[in-house]
Design a protein around this motif. Structure first.
Motif, PDB file in Angstrom:
ATOM      1  N   MET A 147      38.030  47.960  35.874  1.00 19.73           N
ATOM      2  CA  MET A 147      37.222  47.034  36.674  1.00 19.73           C
ATOM      3  C   MET A 147      35.791  46.960  36.136  1.00 19.73           C
ATOM      4  N   ILE A 178      40.373  42.339  51.813  1.00 16.08           N
ATOM      5  CA  ILE A 178      41.060  41.897  50.602  1.00 16.08           C
ATOM      6  C   ILE A 178      40.544  42.680  49.398  1.00 16.08           C
ATOM      7  N   ILE A 179      39.259  42.950  49.375  1.00 15.63           N
ATOM      8  CA  ILE A 179      38.662  43.686  48.260  1.00 15.63           C
ATOM      9  C   ILE A 179      39.181  45.121  48.220  1.00 15.63           C
ATOM     10  N   SER A 180      39.316  45.746  49.381  1.00 18.90           N
ATOM     11  CA  SER A 180      39.853  47.107  49.422  1.00 18.90           C
ATOM     12  C   SER A 180      41.288  47.139  48.923  1.00 18.90           C
ATOM     13  N   GLY A 181      42.078  46.173  49.315  1.00 17.29           N
ATOM     14  CA  GLY A 181      43.453  46.089  48.829  1.00 17.29           C
ATOM     15  C   GLY A 181      43.514  45.858  47.328  1.00 17.29           C
ATOM     16  N   TYR A 182      42.593  45.048  46.827  1.00 12.99           N
ATOM     17  CA  TYR A 182      42.540  44.793  45.389  1.00 12.99           C
ATOM     18  C   TYR A 182      42.179  46.065  44.624  1.00 12.99           C
ATOM     19  N   ILE A 183      41.180  46.787  45.092  1.00 12.23           N
ATOM     20  CA  ILE A 183      40.779  48.031  44.431  1.00 12.23           C
ATOM     21  C   ILE A 183      41.918  49.042  44.493  1.00 12.23           C
ATOM     22  N   GLU A 233      33.788  43.619  37.019  1.00 11.33           N
ATOM     23  CA  GLU A 233      34.144  43.367  38.412  1.00 11.33           C
ATOM     24  C   GLU A 233      33.319  44.227  39.362  1.00 11.33           C
ATOM     25  N   ARG A 239      45.160  48.431  44.632  1.00 11.19           N
ATOM     26  CA  ARG A 239      46.202  48.026  43.679  1.00 11.19           C
ATOM     27  C   ARG A 239      45.774  48.289  42.237  1.00 11.19           C
ATOM     28  N   GLU A 240      44.485  48.143  41.961  1.00 12.84           N
ATOM     29  CA  GLU A 240      43.988  48.384  40.605  1.00 12.84           C
ATOM     30  C   GLU A 240      44.084  49.849  40.218  1.00 12.84           C
TER      31      GLU A 240
END
Length: 154
Positions: free
Chosen positions: A84, A7-12, A89, A14-15
């Motif tokens: 971030m 989930i963190i990789s997907g968030y990064i 973050e 998308r950011e």
């Protein structure tokens, strides 16, 4: 160790993806403005149709994308990670046990996708677009000989 998307990789990812697309649009627009002045003169002074000018713009786009995709990739990664960092973050992710190496795969994935896109544009799209551009110009010049003539040129 095989990379397992999280989930963190997907968030990064998308950011960094949203500033990538914004900067891609801005860089492409800026580079097209110089070519746009030449195309506008074809419409206004020579009476060339909008359909032909739109095709000319379409055939020029791969050339511009070869330059703008790497610039947008760098700026997207930079702006995404800076945002971030300004929201702390990155600090939270590091304090929760994530190393910088574990945050690298989404950044590397965007860089790899940009490299693939630029390679495909360089090897296949640009030669095809250049050929089509020349053919359209020759066909248009044959149909309308007054477009090739310039004032005060012998």
């Amino acid at each position: 160790m095989i990379f397992k998307p999280s989930i963190i990789s997907g968030y990064i990812f998308r950011e960094i993806l949203s500033p990538f697309f914004v900067s891609l649009g801005v860089f492409t627009f800026v580079l097209l403005m110089a070519r746009g002045m030449q195309m506008t003169s074809l419409i206004v002074s020579r009476g060339l149709g909008m359909d032909i000018v739109a095709l000319l713009f379409f055939y020029v786009m791969p050339y511009f994308f070869v330059f703008t995709i790497p610039m947008a990739t760098m700026l997207g990664i930079l702006l995404g990670l800076l945002r971030m960092n300004s929201n702390n973050e990155i600090t939270v992710l590091k304090s929760s046990g994530l190393s910088l190496w574990q945050m690298l795969p989404p950044v590397a994935a965007l860089a790899f996708l940009a490299w693939l896109a630029c390679s495909a544009l360089s090897f296949w799209a640009m030669p095809w677009a250049d050929y089509q551009f020349e053919q359209l110009l020759l066909r248009t010049a044959r149909e309308r000989a007054d477009l090739a003539l310039q004032d005060r040129v012998f």
